[in-house]
Design an enzyme around this catalytic site. Structure first.
Site, mmCIF file in Angstrom:
data_model
loop_
_atom_site.group_PDB
_atom_site.id
_atom_site.type_symbol
_atom_site.label_atom_id
_atom_site.label_comp_id
_atom_site.label_asym_id
_atom_site.label_seq_id
_atom_site.Cartn_x
_atom_site.Cartn_y
_atom_site.Cartn_z
ATOM 1 N N SER A 63 0.791 -1.232 0.000
ATOM 2 C CA SER A 63 0.000 0.000 0.000
ATOM 3 C C SER A 63 0.823 1.282 0.000
ATOM 4 O O SER A 63 0.255 2.367 -0.163
ATOM 5 C CB SER A 63 -0.951 0.013 1.199
ATOM 6 O OG SER A 63 -2.025 -0.868 0.986
ATOM 7 N N LYS A 66 0.201 3.472 -2.917
ATOM 8 C CA LYS A 66 -0.946 4.364 -3.009
ATOM 9 C C LYS A 66 -0.540 5.833 -2.935
ATOM 10 O O LYS A 66 -1.189 6.700 -3.545
ATOM 11 C CB LYS A 66 -1.952 4.034 -1.905
ATOM 12 C CG LYS A 66 -2.543 2.634 -2.008
ATOM 13 C CD LYS A 66 -3.357 2.280 -0.775
ATOM 14 C CE LYS A 66 -3.895 0.858 -0.855
ATOM 15 N NZ LYS A 66 -4.616 0.451 0.370
ATOM 16 N N TYR A 188 -3.930 -2.486 -10.132
ATOM 17 C CA TYR A 188 -3.788 -2.265 -8.697
ATOM 18 C C TYR A 188 -2.899 -3.333 -8.066
ATOM 19 O O TYR A 188 -1.964 -3.021 -7.311
ATOM 20 C CB TYR A 188 -5.170 -2.270 -8.043
ATOM 21 C CG TYR A 188 -5.143 -2.184 -6.545
ATOM 22 C CD1 TYR A 188 -4.811 -0.999 -5.902
ATOM 23 C CD2 TYR A 188 -5.459 -3.293 -5.759
ATOM 24 C CE1 TYR A 188 -4.787 -0.926 -4.515
ATOM 25 C CE2 TYR A 188 -5.446 -3.227 -4.386
ATOM 26 C CZ TYR A 188 -5.108 -2.037 -3.762
ATOM 27 O OH TYR A 188 -5.081 -1.969 -2.388
ATOM 28 N N TYR A 239 -3.771 3.399 7.811
ATOM 29 C CA TYR A 239 -5.029 2.690 8.003
ATOM 30 C C TYR A 239 -5.846 3.366 9.116
ATOM 31 O O TYR A 239 -5.858 4.588 9.208
ATOM 32 C CB TYR A 239 -4.780 1.208 8.253
ATOM 33 C CG TYR A 239 -3.874 0.571 7.220
ATOM 34 C CD1 TYR A 239 -4.174 0.672 5.858
ATOM 35 C CD2 TYR A 239 -2.698 -0.087 7.584
ATOM 36 C CE1 TYR A 239 -3.351 0.106 4.892
ATOM 37 C CE2 TYR A 239 -1.874 -0.661 6.628
ATOM 38 C CZ TYR A 239 -2.206 -0.557 5.279
ATOM 39 O OH TYR A 239 -1.393 -1.111 4.335
ATOM 40 N N VAL A 257 1.312 -3.492 4.045
ATOM 41 C CA VAL A 257 1.307 -4.751 4.791
ATOM 42 C C VAL A 257 2.523 -5.622 4.474
ATOM 43 O O VAL A 257 2.694 -6.681 5.073
ATOM 44 C CB VAL A 257 0.004 -5.556 4.564
ATOM 45 C CG1 VAL A 257 -1.184 -4.801 5.114
ATOM 46 C CG2 VAL A 257 -0.180 -5.915 3.104
#
Length: 303
Positions: A63, A66, A188, A239, A257
């Protein structure tokens, strides 16, 4: 400041934390990573980089990607993105379906999975190839032409990506995706699979410390846009533990992660720390502790 000495002190301080937590279990290709790994790197705004531990060992960025996809879309498309994704903390797990229904297919922020799918969708529309565009950008900013996708991780995520597919189909039902769901998911997953080291990621994120300037001195983002990316990283980048991260660390950060966290000290440097053991919210246990101790030692934060 002697960055090497500071990072060595950080590594020594967090040694008892290394190996705590659990590696990501829901992606089989990540479940076999050694929990006892730890690395940290610091790249200053001039591109000088220092590190300790496993700082040159590649890992799956997950992530953290992102943050880069958000920057690339803002660079190409400006503020239009915010019509399709919000900027508020979620307060729910990163792969939650609950908020999407309440909020009519508009994800709460670009760093939860639903929001990242919208950003990937837009990047693909703008470039014709979202995942390769990101890889090329990361190669250029890190100075590492050998960066590559990890096919095993991408295939593993695809095979176990039902929750992400559900998120994508739900948003498509509200008209919030332009491209076919399988295309968005493919790009993705490939973005998340890119392997980078702490060194690579600290260098690649340097534009956020340089107020939008790339490694070659050209401008990717305006100062205002860079500020906004950092702001969303601070409030949403870890998160549903972003409040605790801001309290402990006091820097914009984006976790993954795979066990990595990128953190930005605007005007000074970018850091990346990696330790695969995760807490219950998906953030590296030793990584958060390391950044906490770094800001305590240096007295650097955005507050």
């Amino acid at each position: 400041m002697d960055y090497q000495a500071v990072l060595e002190e950080v590594a020594a301080h967090v040694r008892p934390q290394i190996g705590r937590g659990r590696v990501a279990q829901y992606i089989p290709a990540l479940a076999s990573v050694d929990e006892d790994r730890f690395g940290i790197a610091l790249a200053d705004v001039d591109g000088r980089v220092t590190g300790v531990g496993d700082w040159e060992r590649p890992f799956s960025m997950q992530s953290i990607s992102k943050a880069f996809s958000l920057a690339l879309v803002l660079a190409e498309d400006g503020e239009k993105l915010w019509r399709r994704v919000g900027r508020e903390p979620s307060g729910n797990p990163f792969n939650s379906l609950v908020q999407l229904e309440y909020e009519h297919g508009i994800p709460r922020n670009p760093f939860i999975n639903a929001g990242a799918l919208v950003v990937t969708d837009r990047l693909h529309t703008l470039t014709g190839d979202a995942s390769t565009t990101m890889l090329d950008f990361l190669r250029a900013e890190s100075g590492n032409p050998d960066l590559a996708f990890d096919q095993e991780v991408a295939v593993s995520e695809t095979a176990h990506g039902d929750r992400n597919a559900a998120l994508a189909h739900f948003m498509a039902g509200y008209g919030n995706l332009d491209n076919p769901v399988p295309t968005v998911l493919e790009h993705y997953f490939w973005q998340c699979s890119i392997e980078m080291s702490c060194r690579d990621l600290a260098l690649a994120g340097g534009f956020l410390a340089r107020h939008g300037l790339r490694a070659d001195g050209s401008r990717l983002l305006s100062r205002s846009e860079a500020k906004r990316v950092n702001a969303v990283m601070l409030t949403c980048g870890t998160y549903d533990a972003a409040g605790d991260f801001a309290y402990r660390v006091g820097l914009p950060g984006k976790s993954g992660v795979g066990g990595g966290i990128v953190a930005v000290v605007p005007g000074r440097c970018t850091l990346c720390v990696w330790s695969p053991g995760l807490d219950a919210r998906g953030n590296s246990v030793a990584g958060v502790a390391a950044l906490d101790h770094f800001t305590t030692l240096t007295d650097w934060s955005v507050f």
